[in-house]
Design a protein around this motif. Structure first.
Motif, mmCIF file in Angstrom:
data_model
loop_
_atom_site.group_PDB
_atom_site.id
_atom_site.type_symbol
_atom_site.label_atom_id
_atom_site.label_comp_id
_atom_site.label_asym_id
_atom_site.label_seq_id
_atom_site.Cartn_x
_atom_site.Cartn_y
_atom_site.Cartn_z
ATOM 1 N N PHE A 138 15.376 1.849 12.922
ATOM 2 C CA PHE A 138 16.543 2.660 12.558
ATOM 3 C C PHE A 138 17.680 2.400 13.535
ATOM 4 O O PHE A 138 18.831 2.240 13.127
ATOM 5 C CB PHE A 138 16.182 4.151 12.561
ATOM 6 N N LEU A 139 17.350 2.384 14.832
ATOM 7 C CA LEU A 139 18.375 2.114 15.851
ATOM 8 C C LEU A 139 19.037 0.759 15.627
ATOM 9 O O LEU A 139 20.267 0.641 15.689
ATOM 10 C CB LEU A 139 17.761 2.172 17.249
ATOM 11 N N GLU A 140 18.246 -0.247 15.372
ATOM 12 C CA GLU A 140 18.799 -1.582 15.135
ATOM 13 C C GLU A 140 19.670 -1.615 13.884
ATOM 14 O O GLU A 140 20.702 -2.286 13.854
ATOM 15 C CB GLU A 140 17.665 -2.606 15.042
ATOM 16 N N LEU A 141 19.292 -0.880 12.875
ATOM 17 C CA LEU A 141 20.064 -0.871 11.631
ATOM 18 C C LEU A 141 21.452 -0.257 11.822
ATOM 19 O O LEU A 141 22.396 -0.624 11.122
ATOM 20 C CB LEU A 141 19.291 -0.132 10.539
ATOM 21 N N THR A 142 21.592 0.671 12.769
ATOM 22 C CA THR A 142 22.913 1.279 13.005
ATOM 23 C C THR A 142 23.943 0.249 13.436
ATOM 24 O O THR A 142 25.140 0.494 13.322
ATOM 25 C CB THR A 142 22.859 2.410 14.066
ATOM 26 N N GLU A 143 23.505 -0.888 13.950
ATOM 27 C CA GLU A 143 24.422 -1.944 14.398
ATOM 28 C C GLU A 143 25.042 -2.711 13.231
ATOM 29 O O GLU A 143 26.029 -3.411 13.402
ATOM 30 C CB GLU A 143 23.693 -2.927 15.327
ATOM 31 N N ASP A 144 24.470 -2.601 12.053
ATOM 32 C CA ASP A 144 24.939 -3.355 10.896
ATOM 33 C C ASP A 144 25.888 -2.480 10.067
ATOM 34 O O ASP A 144 25.470 -1.481 9.486
ATOM 35 C CB ASP A 144 23.744 -3.786 10.043
ATOM 36 N N PRO A 145 27.178 -2.839 10.003
ATOM 37 C CA PRO A 145 28.126 -2.019 9.240
ATOM 38 C C PRO A 145 27.803 -1.970 7.737
ATOM 39 O O PRO A 145 28.257 -1.072 7.037
ATOM 40 C CB PRO A 145 29.476 -2.696 9.482
ATOM 41 N N LEU A 146 26.987 -2.890 7.243
ATOM 42 C CA LEU A 146 26.608 -2.896 5.840
ATOM 43 C C LEU A 146 25.415 -1.983 5.548
ATOM 44 O O LEU A 146 25.036 -1.792 4.390
ATOM 45 C CB LEU A 146 26.274 -4.318 5.388
ATOM 46 N N ALA A 147 24.833 -1.403 6.591
ATOM 47 C CA ALA A 147 23.600 -0.624 6.455
ATOM 48 C C ALA A 147 23.772 0.669 5.664
ATOM 49 O O ALA A 147 22.789 1.282 5.256
ATOM 50 C CB ALA A 147 23.038 -0.298 7.839
ATOM 51 N N TYR A 148 25.009 1.076 5.431
ATOM 52 C CA TYR A 148 25.257 2.336 4.728
ATOM 53 C C TYR A 148 25.523 2.128 3.233
ATOM 54 O O TYR A 148 25.837 3.075 2.528
ATOM 55 C CB TYR A 148 26.415 3.078 5.391
ATOM 56 N N GLY A 149 25.364 0.882 2.777
ATOM 57 C CA GLY A 149 25.595 0.585 1.369
ATOM 58 C C GLY A 149 24.374 -0.044 0.731
ATOM 59 O O GLY A 149 23.638 -0.792 1.374
ATOM 60 N N ARG A 150 24.165 0.249 -0.520
ATOM 61 C CA ARG A 150 22.991 -0.282 -1.215
ATOM 62 C C ARG A 150 23.111 -1.776 -1.475
ATOM 63 O O ARG A 150 22.156 -2.412 -1.877
ATOM 64 C CB ARG A 150 22.695 0.499 -2.485
ATOM 65 N N GLU A 151 24.284 -2.350 -1.199
ATOM 66 C CA GLU A 151 24.476 -3.792 -1.356
ATOM 67 C C GLU A 151 23.675 -4.578 -0.327
ATOM 68 O O GLU A 151 23.412 -5.759 -0.515
ATOM 69 C CB GLU A 151 25.966 -4.153 -1.221
ATOM 70 N N ARG A 152 23.302 -3.944 0.777
ATOM 71 C CA ARG A 152 22.454 -4.609 1.785
ATOM 72 C C ARG A 152 21.047 -4.623 1.199
ATOM 73 O O ARG A 152 20.294 -3.654 1.300
ATOM 74 C CB ARG A 152 22.501 -3.857 3.111
ATOM 75 N N LEU A 153 20.688 -5.723 0.577
ATOM 76 C CA LEU A 153 19.519 -5.788 -0.286
ATOM 77 C C LEU A 153 18.170 -5.737 0.417
ATOM 78 O O LEU A 153 17.172 -5.383 -0.208
ATOM 79 C CB LEU A 153 19.595 -7.031 -1.170
ATOM 80 N N ASP A 154 18.105 -6.071 1.712
ATOM 81 C CA ASP A 154 16.789 -5.992 2.354
ATOM 82 C C ASP A 154 16.488 -4.586 2.869
ATOM 83 O O ASP A 154 15.349 -4.267 3.183
ATOM 84 C CB ASP A 154 16.612 -7.048 3.449
ATOM 85 N N GLY A 155 17.473 -3.732 2.941
ATOM 86 C CA GLY A 155 17.244 -2.353 3.348
ATOM 87 C C GLY A 155 18.538 -1.673 3.756
ATOM 88 O O GLY A 155 19.466 -2.328 4.234
ATOM 89 N N HIS A 156 18.592 -0.362 3.566
ATOM 90 C CA HIS A 156 19.803 0.399 3.893
ATOM 91 C C HIS A 156 19.450 1.874 4.111
ATOM 92 O O HIS A 156 18.365 2.329 3.761
ATOM 93 C CB HIS A 156 20.846 0.264 2.775
ATOM 94 N N PHE A 157 20.420 2.585 4.710
ATOM 95 C CA PHE A 157 20.228 4.005 4.990
ATOM 96 C C PHE A 157 20.313 4.833 3.716
ATOM 97 O O PHE A 157 21.112 4.561 2.817
ATOM 98 C CB PHE A 157 21.285 4.527 5.968
ATOM 99 N N THR A 158 19.480 5.842 3.672
ATOM 100 C CA THR A 158 19.564 6.919 2.699
ATOM 101 C C THR A 158 19.467 8.220 3.492
ATOM 102 O O THR A 158 19.113 8.219 4.673
ATOM 103 C CB THR A 158 18.425 6.837 1.654
#
Length: 183
Positions: free
Chosen positions: A27-47
């Motif tokens: 989760f911490l690492e994912l916060t670094e990716d600005p695309l992580a808040y959109g479902r377009e990031r196909l390998d995984g994203h925040f909900t």
């Protein structure tokens, strides 16, 4: 709560549950990716999800999810919104119609990383679900959204009978019975 606040909360987040603890770093690492808040990031994203309980802490509100065919807590995609607290409240309100919803605490209640099966035009991917605890009036009328087959308040002692085996929901139920913030 924006990306910076989320990262700070995740950095402080501790849990005695081994499975949950094992993916905090993801989760911490994912916060670094600005695309992580959109479902377009196909390998995984925040909900973001809402574990909704009644004020007396005897019931939780669950939805029979239309696409997944399972009883779950209410929640959904961030769709670009970095304020997951806001996303959790929005999804809870849209999926239940409840106006009495209030946060019990505005810190993270639970985390879950789970796989979403492939569907037409959507590959299999991960949801990095940040969960918050809310309370609502058990007797307020519910308004089911199109995303649900059904919506129901479930007594704590009947949750496992309704959901079957879902370790993340059972973990939230366990946390609810042990949490000092709920009293």
């Amino acid at each position: 709560m924006d990306r910076i606040n989320l990262k700070e909360q995740l950095g402080r987040y501790r849990t005695p549950y081994e499975e949950e603890s094992s993916f905090i770093q993801d989760f911490l690492e994912l916060t670094e990716d600005p695309l992580a808040y959109g479902r377009e990031r196909l390998d995984g994203h925040f909900t973001a999800s809402a574990w909704i309980v009644n004020r007396k802490r005897t019931h939780t509100l669950l939805t029979l999810h239309r696409k997944l065919g399972r009883w779950l807590q209410l929640g959904g995609h961030a769709d670009g919104n970095e304020d997951l607290l806001e996303v959790a409240m929005k999804e809870a309100n849209e999926e239940s119609g409840l106006k009495s919803l209030e946060f019990v605490d505005k810190t993270i209640f639970d985390l879950d990383k789970h796989i979403i099966p492939e569907r037409p035009h959507v590959p299999e991917h991960f949801h990095f679900d940040v969960r918050y605890i809310l309370e609502a009036d058990l007797y307020e009328p519910l308004i089911k959204s199109d995303e649900s087959i059904s919506l129901a308040w479930v007594a704590f002692d009947s949750v496992q009978d309704v959901i079957g085996y879902n370790p993340s929901i059972l973990r939230m139920l366990d946390k609810t019975s042990k949490s000092e913030i709920l009293l």
